[in-house]
Enzyme design. Structure first.
Site, short mmCIF file in Angstrom:
data_model
loop_
_atom_site.label_atom_id
_atom_site.label_comp_id
_atom_site.label_asym_id
_atom_site.label_seq_id
_atom_site.Cartn_x
_atom_site.Cartn_y
_atom_site.Cartn_z
N PHE A 14 0.80 -1.23 0.00
CA PHE A 14 0.00 0.00 0.00
C PHE A 14 0.83 1.27 0.00
O PHE A 14 0.33 2.34 -0.34
CB PHE A 14 -0.94 0.02 1.23
CG PHE A 14 -0.24 0.42 2.52
CD1 PHE A 14 0.00 1.77 2.80
CD2 PHE A 14 0.21 -0.52 3.43
CE1 PHE A 14 0.66 2.16 3.96
CE2 PHE A 14 0.88 -0.14 4.58
CZ PHE A 14 1.10 1.21 4.85
N LYS B 282 -1.07 -7.35 -9.12
CA LYS B 282 -2.05 -7.46 -8.01
C LYS B 282 -1.81 -6.28 -7.09
O LYS B 282 -0.87 -6.27 -6.29
CB LYS B 282 -1.83 -8.79 -7.28
CG LYS B 282 -3.04 -9.38 -6.61
CD LYS B 282 -3.71 -8.53 -5.56
CE LYS B 282 -3.04 -8.61 -4.21
NZ LYS B 282 -3.58 -7.62 -3.25
N GLU C 22 -5.11 -3.97 -1.84
CA GLU C 22 -6.56 -3.71 -1.77
C GLU C 22 -6.84 -2.39 -1.05
O GLU C 22 -7.94 -1.84 -1.14
CB GLU C 22 -7.30 -4.87 -1.09
CG GLU C 22 -6.84 -5.23 0.32
CD GLU C 22 -5.63 -6.16 0.35
OE1 GLU C 22 -4.71 -6.02 -0.50
OE2 GLU C 22 -5.59 -7.01 1.26
N SER D 115 5.21 -6.96 3.46
CA SER D 115 5.76 -7.30 4.78
C SER D 115 6.57 -8.60 4.71
O SER D 115 6.36 -9.43 3.81
CB SER D 115 4.61 -7.48 5.77
OG SER D 115 3.78 -8.53 5.33
N CYS E 131 9.72 1.77 3.38
CA CYS E 131 10.58 0.66 3.82
C CYS E 131 12.01 1.15 4.02
O CYS E 131 12.84 0.43 4.54
CB CYS E 131 10.54 -0.47 2.81
SG CYS E 131 11.23 0.03 1.25
P1 NAD Z 1 1.45 -6.65 3.14
O1 NAD Z 1 2.47 -7.71 3.22
O2 NAD Z 1 0.35 -6.65 4.14
O3 NAD Z 1 0.73 -6.67 1.70
C1 NAD Z 1 1.47 -6.74 0.51
C2 NAD Z 1 0.64 -7.49 -0.53
O4 NAD Z 1 0.41 -8.82 -0.07
C3 NAD Z 1 -0.72 -6.85 -0.79
O5 NAD Z 1 -0.97 -6.86 -2.17
C4 NAD Z 1 -1.68 -7.75 -0.01
O6 NAD Z 1 -2.93 -7.86 -0.62
C5 NAD Z 1 -0.99 -9.11 -0.01
N1 NAD Z 1 -1.24 -9.89 1.22
C6 NAD Z 1 -1.45 -9.40 2.47
N2 NAD Z 1 -1.59 -10.44 3.35
C7 NAD Z 1 -1.46 -11.57 2.64
C8 NAD Z 1 -1.49 -12.97 2.98
N3 NAD Z 1 -1.70 -13.36 4.22
N4 NAD Z 1 -1.30 -13.87 2.00
C9 NAD Z 1 -1.09 -13.47 0.72
N5 NAD Z 1 -1.06 -12.17 0.35
C10 NAD Z 1 -1.23 -11.23 1.28
O7 NAD Z 1 2.23 -5.25 3.13
P2 NAD Z 1 1.62 -3.79 3.20
O8 NAD Z 1 1.08 -3.56 4.57
O9 NAD Z 1 0.75 -3.53 2.04
O10 NAD Z 1 2.94 -2.92 3.00
C11 NAD Z 1 3.79 -2.53 4.04
C12 NAD Z 1 4.96 -3.47 4.16
O11 NAD Z 1 5.67 -3.52 2.93
C13 NAD Z 1 5.99 -3.01 5.19
O12 NAD Z 1 6.43 -4.13 5.89
C14 NAD Z 1 7.10 -2.41 4.34
O13 NAD Z 1 8.37 -2.42 4.95
C15 NAD Z 1 7.06 -3.32 3.16
N6 NAD Z 1 7.69 -2.72 2.00
C16 NAD Z 1 8.93 -3.17 1.66
C17 NAD Z 1 9.59 -2.61 0.59
C18 NAD Z 1 10.98 -3.08 0.23
O14 NAD Z 1 11.48 -2.63 -0.77
N7 NAD Z 1 11.61 -3.94 1.00
C19 NAD Z 1 8.98 -1.59 -0.16
C20 NAD Z 1 7.72 -1.17 0.20
C21 NAD Z 1 7.06 -1.75 1.29
#
Ligand code: NAD
Length: 492
Positions: A157, A181, A184, A234, A289
């Protein structure tokens, strides 16, 4: 039309495949709410795997035509796409800001960065011209990059437009077709991106968007016709996606969460350090991040800490500090602060309970500076993902390096010092993929690649820059012999 739908600013989000925007048949929708003021923006469908299958079929059908175009032709679409991003800069900035909650300036920087990423993709013909060498008299070896086929990109997000542009332009210019994808929580920017690509002349089926959650992500990892999966989000989900897609014999790069450490040494320039630390921990409301999350104060740096608190006071929710993504995120961040206080840390600046007049439905946390944190506290160990900096005090640089090294993440680390030797020492010993020297947010600009270490990245490649070329392509090695008169009988 229900009352809720009547209040929506934008129509329900659509999926995109075969070059068409398609209404999902799913009846399970989630609200898309602006964190700025809590207003309902739209509804996003939790699509079914049948819809994912239709999108993959569309990408599969488009692959032979798209991949057989010379790269110099493919890249023309992206020159046009870049122009459209620039044309719609204000509109895209507004959309990113309202769906994610970041400030106008931060959203604008995200669109600018998307333009820069597209420019890098446009330079791809110069980077993938291959290699050729006469390895024996009259015998030549050459290497060509071939696209993989249908690939997928699952995004978080916090950068609704930039992170999709980390993957999409490079993967497509290199001849792949893609399923995206979106998160959401922020699906609108991706939908707009699909509209712009269509306007730029991208052939139908080359880029496809399927909205949804866990079920779609798992469907992507399992789909037999998807060759490679990139994930950003994450660490918990990055691990699941990496394990599941590699179990299914796909290529995968999965970027996870972060806990970025800033080393502040007593000889650091106080103003540069205080402004950089504050901007890093509070920019994008700490939801980067690459955000500074832990500060390792080596020796006596009290004057710098005082200056950080003064700088942080100038960061005001609703003015130069955006919202955090949701009420859940606000509660999580605030409970981290409360836990630190209970564990004996000293709150120098407290952002709990922030409210913005006229935007009472928004989700804001003020800048927070916590001192005398110890490495065992949750604010020291875990990703908070909010505008919070936890200061740990150490007597030596080695003690600080030990704390940084023991943290499971490894996205970024920065050192603030005037000493080249100390900077070099920290650069060599910090266990992180991206290092800053007197820089709060050390994001490598194109063509340098983006990617962390340890639990911040799973898989061999970085996600952008030159490293991504290896991820999005496979190499074909051809050996040729044409002149019999050379008399060479090499591996005949
Ligand atoms: P998230 O992991 O909750 O969601 C990321 C994606 O995974 C979304 O599209 C979501 O729909 C999907 N998702 C969520 N839960 C899931 C599950 N249980 N099974 C399968 N798919 C699932 O992350 P977020 O809250 O959207 O983003 C924030 C996180 O992203 C933070 O931890 C941040 O550090 C990380 N991030 C990392 C980088 C990097 O380059 N390392 C860059 C941007 C964000």
């Amino acid at each position: 039309m229900s009352t809720a739908t009547a209040r929506m600013k934008y129509p329900r989000v659509k999926n995109y495949y075969n070059g068409q925007f398609v209404d999902s048949s799913s009846s399970a929708d989630l609200d898309v709410v602006s964190p700025v003021d809590g207003n309902l923006l739209s509804m996003v469908p939790m699509s079914s795997t049948d819809e994912l299958n239709a999108a993959v079929d569309s990408a599969k059908k488009a692959f032979p035509g798209w991949s057989s175009l010379p790269i110099k032709e493919r890249v023309q679409v992206f020159f046009k796409y870049r122009q459209l991003l620039e044309r719609d800069l204000d509109e895209l900035t507004a959309l990113v800001s309202e769906e994610n909650g970041k400030t106008w300036e931060e959203a604008r920087a995200e669109v600018d960065k998307s333009i820069e990423l597209t420019e890098f993709a446009c330079s791809m013909p110069q980077l993938v011209s291959g290699e050729i060498l006469e390895v024996s008299r009259g015998v030549e070896c050459r290497i060509d990059h071939f696209p993989l086929g249908v690939v997928a990109s699952i995004v978080p997000f916090n950068f609704p437009l930039m992170v999709p542009n980390w993957t999409m332009p490079n993967a497509l210019v290199l001849g792949n077709t893609m399923i995206m994808k979106p998160s959401e929580l922020v699906p609108l920017s991706c939908q707009r991106m699909a509209e712009l690509l269509r306007e730029a002349g991208l052939p139908d089926g080359v880029f496809n968007v399927i909205n949804g959650g866990k079920e779609i992500v798992e469907g992507i990892c399992d789909h037999k016709d998807i060759e490679a999966v990139s994930f950003v989000g994450s660490t918990k989900v990055a691990k699941l996606v990496y394990q599941r897609s590699t179990q299914n014999l796909k290529r995968c790069v999965a970027l996870g969460g972060a806990k970025n450490h800033l080393f502040v040494l007593p000889d650091a320039n106080p103003t540069m350090t205080a402004t950089n630390v504050t901007a890093s921990m509070s920019g994008c409301a700490g939801q980067r991040c690459m955000a500074a999350s832990a500060m390792l104060a080596v020796g006596n740096v009290d004057p710098i800490i005082n200056q950080i608190v003064e700088e942080a006071r100038k960061v005001v929710p609703g003015k130069n500090l955006g919202a955090v993504i949701s009420p859940v995120a606000k509660d999580r961040i605030e409970s981290y602060i409360t836990d630190a206080e209970k564990a004996g840390a000293k709150i120098l600046l407290d952002g709990r309970g922030a409210k913005v007049e006229g935007k009472e439905g928004g989700t804001y946390v003020g800048p927070t500076v916590i001192d005398h944190v110890t490495p065992d506290m949750s604010v020291a160990k875990e990703e908070i993902f909010g505008p919070v900096i936890s200061i740990m005090r150490t007597d030596t640089v080695d003690e600080a390096i030990k704390i940084e090294n023991e943290n499971p993440y490894g996205n970024a680390a920065s050192v603030f010092t005037q000493s080249g030797g100390m900077a070099r020492y920290v650069m060599e010993h910090a266990s992180a993929g991206m290092i800053g020297v007197n820089i709060g947010v050390p994001v490598p600009r194109e063509p340098f690649s983006f990617g962390g270490w340890n639990e911040s990245r799973f898989g061999a490649n970085d996600i952008t820059g030159k490293s991504s070329i290896e991820f999005w392509t496979k190499l074909k090695k051809t050996t040729t012999k044409w002149n019999p008169e050379a008399g060479v009988n090499w591996m005949s």
